[in-house]
Motif scaffolding. Structure first.
Motif, mmCIF file in Angstrom:
data_model
loop_
_atom_site.group_PDB
_atom_site.id
_atom_site.type_symbol
_atom_site.label_atom_id
_atom_site.label_comp_id
_atom_site.label_asym_id
_atom_site.label_seq_id
_atom_site.Cartn_x
_atom_site.Cartn_y
_atom_site.Cartn_z
ATOM 1 N N ARG A 72 -26.457 -23.386 25.836
ATOM 2 C CA ARG A 72 -25.418 -22.485 26.381
ATOM 3 C C ARG A 72 -24.085 -23.218 26.572
ATOM 4 O O ARG A 72 -23.338 -22.948 27.504
ATOM 5 N N LEU A 73 -23.826 -24.163 25.663
ATOM 6 C CA LEU A 73 -22.566 -24.913 25.722
ATOM 7 C C LEU A 73 -21.420 -24.026 25.250
ATOM 8 O O LEU A 73 -21.482 -23.468 24.156
ATOM 9 N N CYS A 74 -20.400 -23.868 26.052
ATOM 10 C CA CYS A 74 -19.220 -23.130 25.577
ATOM 11 C C CYS A 74 -17.961 -23.471 26.362
ATOM 12 O O CYS A 74 -17.997 -23.751 27.556
ATOM 13 N N ALA A 75 -16.874 -23.452 25.618
ATOM 14 C CA ALA A 75 -15.540 -23.685 26.180
ATOM 15 C C ALA A 75 -14.634 -22.577 25.642
ATOM 16 O O ALA A 75 -14.780 -22.183 24.482
ATOM 17 N N PRO A 76 -13.708 -22.076 26.454
ATOM 18 C CA PRO A 76 -12.797 -21.041 25.954
ATOM 19 C C PRO A 76 -11.969 -21.579 24.779
ATOM 20 O O PRO A 76 -11.678 -22.784 24.733
ATOM 21 N N GLN A 79 -9.283 -24.131 25.090
ATOM 22 C CA GLN A 79 -9.669 -25.416 25.688
ATOM 23 C C GLN A 79 -10.396 -26.323 24.697
ATOM 24 O O GLN A 79 -10.792 -27.434 25.047
ATOM 25 N N ARG A 80 -10.570 -25.863 23.475
ATOM 26 C CA ARG A 80 -11.352 -26.666 22.521
ATOM 27 C C ARG A 80 -10.539 -27.801 21.909
ATOM 28 O O ARG A 80 -9.309 -27.743 21.903
ATOM 29 N N GLY A 81 -11.269 -28.773 21.410
ATOM 30 C CA GLY A 81 -10.612 -29.906 20.759
ATOM 31 C C GLY A 81 -9.971 -30.869 21.747
ATOM 32 O O GLY A 81 -9.128 -31.689 21.383
ATOM 33 N N LYS A 82 -10.386 -30.766 23.014
ATOM 34 C CA LYS A 82 -9.818 -31.646 24.051
ATOM 35 C C LYS A 82 -10.892 -32.524 24.688
ATOM 36 O O LYS A 82 -10.698 -33.064 25.768
ATOM 37 N N GLY A 83 -12.057 -32.581 24.040
ATOM 38 C CA GLY A 83 -13.123 -33.448 24.548
ATOM 39 C C GLY A 83 -13.968 -32.809 25.643
ATOM 40 O O GLY A 83 -14.809 -33.485 26.245
ATOM 41 N N ARG A 84 -13.752 -31.510 25.921
ATOM 42 C CA ARG A 84 -14.525 -30.854 26.997
ATOM 43 C C ARG A 84 -16.012 -30.800 26.636
ATOM 44 O O ARG A 84 -16.875 -31.103 27.461
ATOM 45 N N GLY A 85 -16.303 -30.351 25.402
ATOM 46 C CA GLY A 85 -17.693 -30.221 24.973
ATOM 47 C C GLY A 85 -18.404 -31.568 24.987
ATOM 48 O O GLY A 85 -19.521 -31.676 25.496
ATOM 49 N N ALA A 86 -17.756 -32.582 24.468
ATOM 50 C CA ALA A 86 -18.359 -33.922 24.428
ATOM 51 C C ALA A 86 -18.635 -34.418 25.847
ATOM 52 O O ALA A 86 -19.692 -34.992 26.122
ATOM 53 N N ALA A 87 -17.700 -34.179 26.757
ATOM 54 C CA ALA A 87 -17.876 -34.630 28.146
ATOM 55 C C ALA A 87 -19.055 -33.904 28.795
ATOM 56 O O ALA A 87 -19.836 -34.520 29.530
ATOM 57 N N ALA A 108 -29.253 -25.748 18.170
ATOM 58 C CA ALA A 108 -27.818 -25.736 17.866
ATOM 59 C C ALA A 108 -27.442 -24.600 16.928
ATOM 60 O O ALA A 108 -28.164 -24.331 15.952
ATOM 61 N N LYS A 109 -26.328 -23.965 17.207
ATOM 62 C CA LYS A 109 -25.762 -23.047 16.234
ATOM 63 C C LYS A 109 -25.454 -23.900 15.002
ATOM 64 O O LYS A 109 -24.896 -24.990 15.132
ATOM 65 N N TYR A 110 -25.825 -23.392 13.814
ATOM 66 C CA TYR A 110 -25.738 -24.233 12.624
ATOM 67 C C TYR A 110 -24.318 -24.759 12.386
ATOM 68 O O TYR A 110 -24.120 -25.881 11.928
ATOM 69 N N SER A 117 -24.286 -33.868 15.726
ATOM 70 C CA SER A 117 -24.525 -35.128 15.003
ATOM 71 C C SER A 117 -23.564 -36.187 15.536
ATOM 72 O O SER A 117 -23.947 -37.331 15.775
ATOM 73 N N HIS A 118 -22.306 -35.766 15.691
ATOM 74 C CA HIS A 118 -21.273 -36.642 16.232
ATOM 75 C C HIS A 118 -21.688 -37.188 17.612
ATOM 76 O O HIS A 118 -21.343 -38.303 17.985
ATOM 77 N N MET A 119 -22.466 -36.363 18.362
ATOM 78 C CA MET A 119 -22.905 -36.764 19.703
ATOM 79 C C MET A 119 -24.235 -37.522 19.664
ATOM 80 O O MET A 119 -24.824 -37.805 20.711
HETATM 81 C C1 LIG Z 1 -19.115 -26.318 21.046
HETATM 82 C C2 LIG Z 1 -17.789 -26.505 21.784
HETATM 83 C C3 LIG Z 1 -18.068 -26.429 23.274
HETATM 84 C C4 LIG Z 1 -17.251 -27.897 21.402
HETATM 85 O O1 LIG Z 1 -16.376 -28.288 22.392
HETATM 86 P P1 LIG Z 1 -14.927 -28.961 22.185
HETATM 87 O O2 LIG Z 1 -14.453 -29.246 23.550
HETATM 88 O O3 LIG Z 1 -14.064 -28.161 21.293
HETATM 89 O O4 LIG Z 1 -15.353 -30.280 21.402
HETATM 90 P P2 LIG Z 1 -14.769 -31.739 21.672
HETATM 91 O O5 LIG Z 1 -13.289 -31.658 21.720
HETATM 92 O O6 LIG Z 1 -15.467 -32.313 22.848
HETATM 93 O O7 LIG Z 1 -15.239 -32.491 20.340
HETATM 94 C C5 LIG Z 1 -15.941 -33.698 20.385
HETATM 95 C C6 LIG Z 1 -15.969 -34.289 19.027
HETATM 96 O O8 LIG Z 1 -16.755 -33.496 18.147
HETATM 97 C C7 LIG Z 1 -16.026 -33.191 16.970
HETATM 98 N N1 LIG Z 1 -16.411 -31.851 16.539
HETATM 99 C C8 LIG Z 1 -16.216 -30.682 17.188
HETATM 100 N N2 LIG Z 1 -16.745 -29.648 16.477
HETATM 101 C C9 LIG Z 1 -17.263 -30.208 15.352
HETATM 102 C C10 LIG Z 1 -17.963 -29.688 14.216
HETATM 103 N N3 LIG Z 1 -18.242 -28.376 14.092
HETATM 104 N N4 LIG Z 1 -18.342 -30.560 13.247
HETATM 105 C C11 LIG Z 1 -18.088 -31.882 13.357
HETATM 106 N N5 LIG Z 1 -17.448 -32.434 14.419
HETATM 107 C C12 LIG Z 1 -17.052 -31.603 15.395
HETATM 108 C C13 LIG Z 1 -14.572 -33.243 17.392
HETATM 109 O O9 LIG Z 1 -13.737 -33.475 16.293
HETATM 110 C C14 LIG Z 1 -14.576 -34.386 18.382
HETATM 111 O O10 LIG Z 1 -14.490 -35.614 17.687
HETATM 112 P P3 LIG Z 1 -13.760 -36.932 18.328
HETATM 113 O O11 LIG Z 1 -14.624 -37.307 19.518
HETATM 114 O O12 LIG Z 1 -13.805 -37.909 17.218
HETATM 115 O O13 LIG Z 1 -12.406 -36.453 18.734
HETATM 116 C C15 LIG Z 1 -16.746 -25.434 21.386
HETATM 117 O O14 LIG Z 1 -16.502 -25.523 20.014
HETATM 118 C C16 LIG Z 1 -17.187 -24.000 21.703
HETATM 119 O O15 LIG Z 1 -17.187 -23.569 22.852
HETATM 120 N N6 LIG Z 1 -17.536 -23.222 20.662
HETATM 121 C C17 LIG Z 1 -17.965 -21.835 20.848
HETATM 122 C C18 LIG Z 1 -19.328 -21.743 21.496
HETATM 123 C C19 LIG Z 1 -20.395 -22.445 20.681
HETATM 124 O O16 LIG Z 1 -20.417 -22.340 19.463
HETATM 125 N N7 LIG Z 1 -21.277 -23.151 21.369
HETATM 126 C C20 LIG Z 1 -22.299 -23.944 20.725
HETATM 127 C C21 LIG Z 1 -23.591 -23.309 20.844
HETATM 128 S S1 LIG Z 1 -24.825 -24.358 20.119
#
Ligand SMILES: CC(C)(COP(=O)(O)OP(=O)(O)OC[C@H]1O[C@@H](n2cnc3c(N)ncnc32)[C@H](O)[C@@H]1OP(=O)(O)O)[C@@H](O)C(=O)NCCC(=O)NCCS
Length: 142
Positions: A72-76, A79-87, A108-110, A117-119
């Motif tokens: 249930r990971l999600c960011a508006p 707010q994406r691309g700012k490291g929120r998801g990784a944190a 994981a959503k495909y 993988s990055h994580m």
């Molecule tokens: C999933 C989600 C939370 C990612 O969060 P985010 O805050 O945008 O991601 P981050 O900024 O923390 O990205 C971390 C790293 O992953 C990389 N990354 C992000 N999405 C990627 C993707 N689809 N493929 C490869 N790398 C990706 C980023 O480039 C970043 O790399 P860096 O550390 O070298 O800068 C966000 O995309 C989201 O809310 N999406 C909609 C909901 C969703 O799909 N949830 C997932 C359900 S499984």
């Protein structure tokens, strides 16, 4: 960023569920029963706030003595691309480790396979549909 761990019924859950509705349901198209399911009763929920604003959420559910399911990971969108998801992933891993976890899994959503993988997660098995959306199971040893 502020990290708040909460359980269903806690005040912070309002923000968690609002964020899930906005992203998982309205944007991606998951159902309301996906937004709030049975696992939420036992899950630990993470809410990330920046300047008082909800910027990311996720949950962890224990599935075996030493295994936790992350999800249930999600960011508006803004707010994406700012490291929120990784944190959020890192915080959740830290929490699992502290609770005796040795492995984290994720359905994981495909289209997010690259992100996980990055994580440090590895894909396991085939792509399958969940609510009509392609998913893949992934896991990471802590
Ligand atoms: C999933 C989600 C939370 C990612 O969060 P985010 O805050 O945008 O991601 P981050 O900024 O923390 O990205 C971390 C790293 O992953 C990389 N990354 C992000 N999405 C990627 C993707 N689809 N493929 C490869 N790398 C990706 C980023 O480039 C970043 O790399 P860096 O550390 O070298 O800068 C966000 O995309 C989201 O809310 N999406 C909609 C909901 C969703 O799909 N949830 C997932 C359900 S499984």
């Amino acid at each position: 960023m502020e990290f708040i761990w909460c359980r269903r019924g806690d005040e912070a859950m309002e923000d968690v569920l609002k964020l899930r509705r906005q992203v998982l349901c309205d944007e991606i198209g998951f159902s309301d029963s996906y937004r709030l399911d049975d696992d939420d009763k036992d899950a630990l929920h993470l809410l990330c706030r920046q300047d008082g604003q909800a910027v990311c959420t996720a949950r962890i559910v224990r599935t075996a003595e030493d295994t936790w399911l992350f999800g249930r990971l999600c960011a508006p969108a803004r707010q994406r691309g700012k490291g929120r998801g990784a944190a959020a992933v890192r915080r959740a891993e830290e929490k699992c480790r502290r609770l005796g976890g040795k492995k984290v899994t994720v359905k994981a959503k495909y289209d997010k396979e690259g992100f996980y993988s990055h994580m440090g997660f590895s894909s396991v098995g085939e792509v399958y549909l969940q609510e009509g959306i392609p998913h893949i199971d992934m896991e990471k040893c802590l």
